[in-house]
Motif scaffolding. Structure first.
Motif, mmCIF file in Angstrom:
data_model
loop_
_atom_site.group_PDB
_atom_site.id
_atom_site.type_symbol
_atom_site.label_atom_id
_atom_site.label_comp_id
_atom_site.label_asym_id
_atom_site.label_seq_id
_atom_site.Cartn_x
_atom_site.Cartn_y
_atom_site.Cartn_z
ATOM 1 N N LEU A 98 0.823 -1.205 0.000
ATOM 2 C CA LEU A 98 0.000 0.000 0.000
ATOM 3 C C LEU A 98 0.859 1.258 0.000
ATOM 4 C CD1 LEU A 98 -2.651 -1.037 2.664
ATOM 5 C CD2 LEU A 98 -3.040 -0.781 0.222
ATOM 6 N N THR A 104 -0.582 7.407 -9.733
ATOM 7 C CA THR A 104 -1.583 6.702 -10.525
ATOM 8 C C THR A 104 -1.759 7.437 -11.850
ATOM 9 O OG1 THR A 104 -2.719 6.038 -8.507
ATOM 10 C CG2 THR A 104 -3.948 5.868 -10.558
ATOM 11 N N THR A 223 -12.244 9.971 8.141
ATOM 12 C CA THR A 223 -12.746 8.662 7.723
ATOM 13 C C THR A 223 -13.547 8.099 8.889
ATOM 14 O OG1 THR A 223 -12.116 6.531 6.746
ATOM 15 C CG2 THR A 223 -10.763 7.351 8.539
ATOM 16 N N TYR A 233 -5.716 2.483 7.729
ATOM 17 C CA TYR A 233 -4.473 2.653 6.981
ATOM 18 C C TYR A 233 -3.883 4.032 7.272
ATOM 19 C CZ TYR A 233 -6.246 -1.361 4.393
ATOM 20 O OH TYR A 233 -6.736 -2.583 4.051
ATOM 21 N N VAL A 313 -12.194 10.333 2.994
ATOM 22 C CA VAL A 313 -11.685 9.151 2.325
ATOM 23 C C VAL A 313 -12.281 7.926 3.015
ATOM 24 C CG1 VAL A 313 -9.599 9.213 3.753
ATOM 25 C CG2 VAL A 313 -9.628 7.854 1.664
ATOM 26 N N ASP A 314 -12.867 7.015 2.246
ATOM 27 C CA ASP A 314 -13.436 5.795 2.812
ATOM 28 C C ASP A 314 -12.359 4.988 3.528
ATOM 29 O OD1 ASP A 314 -15.962 6.356 2.005
ATOM 30 O OD2 ASP A 314 -16.061 4.862 0.405
ATOM 31 N N LYS A 316 -11.758 1.941 3.521
ATOM 32 C CA LYS A 316 -11.155 0.865 2.733
ATOM 33 C C LYS A 316 -9.960 1.348 1.926
ATOM 34 C CE LYS A 316 -14.367 1.767 -1.080
ATOM 35 N NZ LYS A 316 -15.510 1.247 -1.856
ATOM 36 N N SER A 317 -9.733 2.656 1.900
ATOM 37 C CA SER A 317 -8.666 3.241 1.079
ATOM 38 C C SER A 317 -7.558 3.811 1.960
ATOM 39 C CB SER A 317 -9.222 4.347 0.181
ATOM 40 O OG SER A 317 -10.292 3.876 -0.610
ATOM 41 N N GLN A 318 -6.398 4.001 1.358
ATOM 42 C CA GLN A 318 -5.283 4.659 2.023
ATOM 43 C C GLN A 318 -5.032 6.008 1.358
ATOM 44 O OE1 GLN A 318 -1.313 3.156 1.333
ATOM 45 N NE2 GLN A 318 -0.660 3.669 3.407
ATOM 46 N N SER A 341 -15.369 11.749 -6.381
ATOM 47 C CA SER A 341 -14.881 10.650 -7.217
ATOM 48 C C SER A 341 -16.006 10.043 -8.043
ATOM 49 C CB SER A 341 -14.240 9.566 -6.341
ATOM 50 O OG SER A 341 -15.154 9.130 -5.346
ATOM 51 N N SER A 395 -16.381 7.858 -2.573
ATOM 52 C CA SER A 395 -15.323 7.302 -1.727
ATOM 53 C C SER A 395 -14.302 8.371 -1.373
ATOM 54 C CB SER A 395 -14.640 6.140 -2.439
ATOM 55 O OG SER A 395 -14.092 6.564 -3.678
#
Length: 411
Positions: A98, A104, A223, A233, A313-314, A316-318, A341, A395
């Motif tokens: 991670l 990206t 979050t 995270y 930020v959800d 489940k994300s970092q 998003s 998200s």
């Protein structure tokens, strides 16, 4: 001897007898020495297969069992972090994939480019929350209403005496009528809307110590994880300026606290786990855990009354980017007040409704009630809006806390 360019060979009697024997043996073609060996090897392998076929079938399965037992036996124990409790070595290793800052990218017009073009590191260090232009918008103030049409400008104000027939979960969103809901969508200088958290009588209680911390935040990354929730995270890629100027807050309930502590994620005496301030919430207003997550996601401006900016930020994300850099890239550079998003799978809310039913997240009847209201409101089924998908995943939400975006999030 040599004579007239011809060649003759003198052979003795003994040599002649030997030569005859050689000539006689030549026509008898013998099988190659390895041929008999190959046949014998094949027959032996076949006999072994017939004899031990059961062992050969179960050998791979046994090997997998041995490997799994070895892997489980090698799981490392908990490691004490003197600063913020305990974490697992295995989780550190699992997060190594991670913790990558490689940008990206996506292909645009045949050219691969970064999705988020941040400023160079040296310029990020000079970003400040006061560097943007005023983008207050057409809404000048927002009044939050109760079900008895009582307005509250102070989020700490108390509700009037409520009827015992009013359920607590109805107190949170204000128990508005459909007519009141329709009127609240109109953009006016003074917006009067029903919105959650206008009073703690509706639930979602936070300690005075946590509230005091939240009131110091000018910009926040937030979050949440309720009902056990996802792992937390740690954010990476921050400039020193963001470390000093941006809060990181994670909202948990007591179920999540117990669940995370059971795997070694203990909250420090300073209420932090790593860079995250853990805000423990009690008296949650809804029966559905998914609804609880909408409170910190949509109503950040009510939870952090002094904050000018927020990034959601959800869990489940970092979060891997510099917060101030994200604000500059998505808001200040384009003079925007909101960035959200796109949905990863669908482009229409009506397509998403089908997926909700298919995944058993709600009954067809419940979904149809919602879709009927969308159709009544005139929500189109277009899949594109201004060149983008017409459906957001939410998200990630990056926004300036203007009166207009506050009203939009309440709606």
């Amino acid at each position: 001897m040599f004579n007239n360019h011809s060649i003759s060979i003198s052979v003795s009697d003994d040599e002649s007898d030997e030569l005859v024997k050689m000539i006689v043996r030549v026509p008898r073609k013998r099988k190659k020495p390895g041929y008999r060996d190959n046949n014998e090897l094949t027959r032996r392998v076949f006999r072994l297969l017939v004899k031990y076929w059961m062992v050969l079938i179960f050998l791979p399965a046994a090997g997998l069992l041995v490997f799994e037992a070895w892997r489980i036996g090698r799981r490392p124990s908990l490691v004490v972090s003197s600063e913020h409790g305990m974490i697992k070595e295995s989780e550190i290793k699992s997060q190594e994939n991670l913790n990558r800052l490689d940008p990206t990218t996506r292909v645009v017009g045949g050219v691969r480019e970064r999705c988020l073009k941040l400023l160079p590191p040296d310029e990020l260090e000079h970003l400040d929350l006061s560097m943007h232009e005023d983008t207050s918008g057409p809404v000048k103030s927002v009044l939050y209403m109760s079900e008895k049409k009582t307005t509250f400008l102070d989020r700490n104000a108390t509700l009037p005496q409520q009827s015992s027939e009013i359920k607590r979960f109805n107190l949170f969103p204000g128990n508005q009528t459909l007519d009141q809901r329709d009127k609240s969508f109109k953009v006016k200088e003074t917006a009067a809307i029903h919105c959650g958290f206008y009073s703690e009588n509706g639930g979602f209680r936070i300690s005075d110590e946590d509230r005091g911390y939240m009131e110091t935040c000018k910009a926040v990354v937030s979050t949440c994880a309720f009902g056990g929730g996802d792992d937390l995270y740690q954010p990476i890629g921050m400039s020193e300026a963001s470390v000093q100027k941006v809060c990181f807050a994670a909202f948990w309930d007591y179920v999540t606290v117990e669940t995370q502590e059971s795997v070694g994620h203990r909250i420090g005496e300073d209420h932090f786990i790593g860079k995250w301030r853990i805000v423990v919430v009690k008296d949650l207003p809804f029966s559905d855990q998914r609804l609880h997550g909408k409170i910190p996601k949509m109503l950040t401006h009510l939870l952090f009354p002094q904050a000018k900016y927020s990034i959601w930020v959800d869990s489940k994300s970092q979060f891997r980017r510099d917060p101030l850099g994200v604000l500059e890239a998505l808001l200040w550079r384009s003079k925007s007040v909101l960035a959200i998003s796109e949905h990863g799978a669908h482009s229409s809310v009506y397509d998403e409704a089908k997926a909700v039913v298919k995944k058993n997240k709600a009954t067809p009847e419940e979904v149809e009630v919602q879709l009927s209201q969308y159709r009544h409101d005139g929500l189109p089924d277009d899949k594109r809006f201004n060149g983008k998908k017409a459906l957001a995943e939410v998200s990630v939400i990056v926004r300036e806390h203007t009166h207009l975006t506050n009203q939009f999030m309440c709606l």
